[in-house]
Each structure stands twice: as C-alpha cells, then as structure tokens.
Motif scaffolding. Sequence first.
Motif, mmCIF file in Angstrom:
data_model
loop_
_atom_site.group_PDB
_atom_site.id
_atom_site.type_symbol
_atom_site.label_atom_id
_atom_site.label_comp_id
_atom_site.label_asym_id
_atom_site.label_seq_id
_atom_site.Cartn_x
_atom_site.Cartn_y
_atom_site.Cartn_z
ATOM 1 N N LEU A 156 -0.653 14.436 5.237
ATOM 2 C CA LEU A 156 0.136 15.084 4.196
ATOM 3 C C LEU A 156 -0.353 14.630 2.827
ATOM 4 O O LEU A 156 -0.721 13.463 2.644
ATOM 5 C CB LEU A 156 1.623 14.733 4.333
ATOM 6 N N SER A 157 -0.322 15.527 1.858
ATOM 7 C CA SER A 157 -0.678 15.165 0.482
ATOM 8 C C SER A 157 0.415 14.274 -0.100
ATOM 9 O O SER A 157 1.528 14.199 0.426
ATOM 10 C CB SER A 157 -0.827 16.422 -0.378
ATOM 11 N N ARG A 158 0.115 13.626 -1.202
ATOM 12 C CA ARG A 158 1.093 12.786 -1.900
ATOM 13 C C ARG A 158 2.348 13.604 -2.235
ATOM 14 O O ARG A 158 3.474 13.168 -2.026
ATOM 15 C CB ARG A 158 0.429 12.240 -3.181
ATOM 16 N N GLU A 159 2.131 14.822 -2.740
ATOM 17 C CA GLU A 159 3.251 15.693 -3.098
ATOM 18 C C GLU A 159 4.058 16.084 -1.857
ATOM 19 O O GLU A 159 5.292 16.079 -1.886
ATOM 20 C CB GLU A 159 2.733 16.935 -3.810
ATOM 21 N N VAL B 149 0.857 -1.176 0.000
ATOM 22 C CA VAL B 149 0.000 0.000 0.000
ATOM 23 C C VAL B 149 0.903 1.238 0.000
ATOM 24 O O VAL B 149 1.962 1.235 0.631
ATOM 25 C CB VAL B 149 -0.916 -0.001 1.254
ATOM 26 N N GLY B 150 0.484 2.283 -0.681
ATOM 27 C CA GLY B 150 1.241 3.529 -0.694
ATOM 28 C C GLY B 150 1.236 4.207 0.666
ATOM 29 O O GLY B 150 0.252 4.131 1.410
ATOM 30 N N ILE B 151 2.316 4.886 1.016
ATOM 31 C CA ILE B 151 2.479 5.573 2.294
ATOM 32 C C ILE B 151 1.368 6.588 2.536
ATOM 33 O O ILE B 151 0.989 6.850 3.679
ATOM 34 C CB ILE B 151 3.873 6.251 2.394
ATOM 35 N N GLU B 152 0.779 7.122 1.466
ATOM 36 C CA GLU B 152 -0.283 8.112 1.636
ATOM 37 C C GLU B 152 -1.528 7.517 2.299
ATOM 38 O O GLU B 152 -2.340 8.251 2.865
ATOM 39 C CB GLU B 152 -0.639 8.766 0.299
ATOM 40 N N SER B 153 -1.653 6.190 2.296
ATOM 41 C CA SER B 153 -2.765 5.538 2.996
ATOM 42 C C SER B 153 -2.534 5.515 4.502
ATOM 43 O O SER B 153 -3.481 5.420 5.266
ATOM 44 C CB SER B 153 -2.944 4.099 2.502
ATOM 45 N N ARG C 129 8.801 15.635 1.594
ATOM 46 C CA ARG C 129 9.359 15.346 2.930
ATOM 47 C C ARG C 129 10.367 14.216 2.854
ATOM 48 O O ARG C 129 11.426 14.274 3.486
ATOM 49 C CB ARG C 129 8.226 15.004 3.911
ATOM 50 N N ARG C 130 10.061 13.172 2.086
ATOM 51 C CA ARG C 130 10.971 12.045 1.922
ATOM 52 C C ARG C 130 12.284 12.516 1.300
ATOM 53 O O ARG C 130 13.364 12.186 1.779
ATOM 54 C CB ARG C 130 10.301 10.989 1.032
ATOM 55 N N ARG C 131 12.197 13.304 0.226
ATOM 56 C CA ARG C 131 13.415 13.829 -0.418
ATOM 57 C C ARG C 131 14.214 14.703 0.546
ATOM 58 O O ARG C 131 15.442 14.630 0.590
ATOM 59 C CB ARG C 131 13.055 14.615 -1.680
#
Length: 159
Positions: A118-121, A109-113, A126-128
Amino acid sequence: MPEPRFLDIEYCQTEDALFPVAMAWSLENGQMKTVVIAPDDSWIPDDGDLGDFDLLYLEEQGVPLIEIVHELHQDLPDQTVYVDGMDPDEVLVDMIFDAVDSEPPFEIVGIESLVTSLSREALDDRRRQLLTDEGLEPQLPENGVYALLLIAREEGFFN
C-alpha cells in the motif's frame, strides 16, 4: 520473520512545548501496553500552559519515565518498531530516553517499510477507516496501535 511490533504516542504541543503524555506499544504476542506519562520538569513551559492537557492529572496518574524506559527495554530489546509516521514519534521517544540518560533499545520505522503493498496515502486512509469502523478515538495511542495491528493482520503478518 518475527511478528511486528508497533508504537504510538499521544503528545502535548503548544507554542512553548512538545512532549509525550501517553504511549502504547504492542508485544510479541499481539497484546499491548499503554501508559500515561509523568512529564519531566524540563518539559513544562514556564507559563504552565499545556493546552488541553491537565498537568496535575499527568503528574498524579503518569508513570515515571525511569519505569517506562525499563519496560521498553524489557519489551522491545533490539526490535524494529513500526509507527504510523504521522507524529513526531522519534523525537518523542528520544525525549523520554534522554530524560533518564538512556538510549532506546529499538529502532523506529514507518509502517510503509513493513506494508509495501500500500502507498503511504493508502495506509493513512486505511488506518483512518479502521479507526472509524471500530468507533475508536484517533488521539488515543492504544487505538493507533490497534489500527496498525489490524493492518498488519490484513497483510498477513499475523497468523
């Protein structure tokens, strides 16, 4: 809620090939495992062109797929495993398990779930930023998992 688990895969992609070359995943205690993956023969293009990857290194240093599948069954049974959503992780996981005629014991599952504040963007930014702040190479899967662990900690998913 159990502490979330994370996974990231580095992969080779050329005109004729797409396959996993290294993988990292987190454990229940927040630690992680990382492996170089010995490629299945069927993944190697006929011309042997793997771009920046050294086939001899992958064959010599890589962990056999059956061992990786065994570890994943031990470490991630019936888990939801979060990924950054930037790579073809689901396809790559399926390739690993298909090569040994097995099914993944977890759901990707994607982290956005998980991090819905936080939005996907914003998650990608934040990850970068975390990778940059920590001086980590973004292509290494253990660094990708580490960044996701840090985001989850910031969001209160770890004590």
